[in-house]
Design a protein around this motif. Sequence first.
Motif: not given
Ligand code: NAD
Length: 473
Positions: A265, A365, A379
């Motif tokens: 973003l 995912a 979600y």
């Molecule tokens: P996070 O929130 O730390 O990072 C997500 C990143 O995505 C951020 O930098 C954010 O700015 C960016 N983002 C959000 N909306 C956006 C948009 N519209 N356009 C461009 N960028 C955008 O999350 P994370 O924990 O690093 O998660 C990463 C992925 O892993 C996600 O898809 C999340 O659903 C998945 N996930 C995470 C976990 C966990 O436990 N952390 C578990 C299962 C899945």
Amino acid sequence: MKDMYQRLAHTRLGHSIFSALKMPIPPQLDRQQTEAVFFKGNLVLGAAPQAELLPALCHTIARKPHILTYNIGDIIGASDIKKATKRYKIPLIPYQSNQADPVQFKAMVFDASGIHTTQDFHYLFDFFQPLIKKLAMNGRVLLLARTPHTCTPAQATAQTALIGFIRSLAKEVGKQGATVQLIQADYGVELPLLEGPIRFLLSPKSAYISGQVIHISAAQQTVFPHNAKPLRGKHALVTGAARGVGAAIARTLAKAGAQVICLDLPDTVENLSAIAEEIAGEPLLLDITAPRAAQQIVDMLRELSCDIDILVHNAGITRDKTLANMTKPQWNATVSVNLTACEQITHALLEHQLIASGGRVICIASVSGIAGNFGQTNYATSKAGLLGFVTAMTPLLQSQNITINAIAPGFIETEMTQQLPTFVKEIGRRFNSLKQSGLPIDVAEAVTFLAEPSSAGLQGNVLRVCGQNLLGA
Ligand code: NAD
């Protein structure tokens, strides 16, 4: 990001208190690896008669002086093991299962491809039962098997049963930081396609993955011998790369030699620029849900005159509320970022032929998309849809010589999970076989594994990086 419970459990005082109260002590996972040495230590080999996949294993461990290979002298299947190891000049150290000595095994590999009926199960029992107490801390158990839908009905039944075996054993050995996995190879798959998955599952890179089934199918892609920079010359696009899992993915892909476009973003400009600079990548400030987002990516790639070899849909958001309390914007935002944008970007790149032949699409995912989760109807819908997208796109992309796979993380320490209430965090961290949360690097290593040329046989897989989270299967 801190898991105070885990830290305390490893202090002298904390350890005695936790032990006295019979509270779980999370094992310390070994994530250290040098590129040249993917596995070090004692490995014991087992096989059912007529095992067919041993050459793949032997090819992977041949000429590795830091691997000592043992076999059980009196077990059925020993002759197949002797034949395969002789072909690859692997010296065998004989061992008796009930030997009373301090030898411990860092890996136990069993070729179960010769299990043709349920009457053959005793080979599994005969090999593992006397040995399993000899599995070392952070050990690896790996079964090589056949994909049930490529087998006769009797064999398919027996091969499917192996899934129950590995998932249960994973729960038993998780307390010592050990993992258990199953590789299923289709009949007709060329054995070098198994080498990348075997390396990955035996290595510390898969420390937070357990109880998983990896399915290998035939591929048109050439499998190259492994090297320290397997992604040299490849271009990757990682969404959500400014922090958390996405930043780790960008770094790990770059370490493996890829040129990475880091997308996030516009308001993440500071973080994103720092990461792009650190890995000599290209920043791209963009909201992936903006109406022209996909076209802007296409325009940028045209400007840079590059195709994408590795497309990682990582950007994701949560807007947790029970359905009764959820607003429409919370519902819409989650579905658009986590699912609709991934579909639109993939289709735009395909339409403009901007995903290279031999390319990889990797979707992040979640286990919530498999099992569902309280307060996450939006979600879990988006993430289940992403898994559906992977399944639906697999044959289409296969015909274009591109693979698509999903990774389903469990509880990973990032800013996303920091927002959760303390009690929910504790449940997320402890309710898995390894009794701890994962780190962004665990997901990043799995992405890099899927991106490597040696993973060409993985198509339509869902690889859970969750320490065998108790949510769902
Ligand atoms: P996070 O929130 O730390 O990072 C997500 C990143 O995505 C951020 O930098 C954010 O700015 C960016 N983002 C959000 N909306 C956006 C948009 N519209 N356009 C461009 N960028 C955008 O999350 P994370 O924990 O690093 O998660 C990463 C992925 O892993 C996600 O898809 C999340 O659903 C998945 N996930 C995470 C976990 C966990 O436990 N952390 C578990 C299962 C899945």
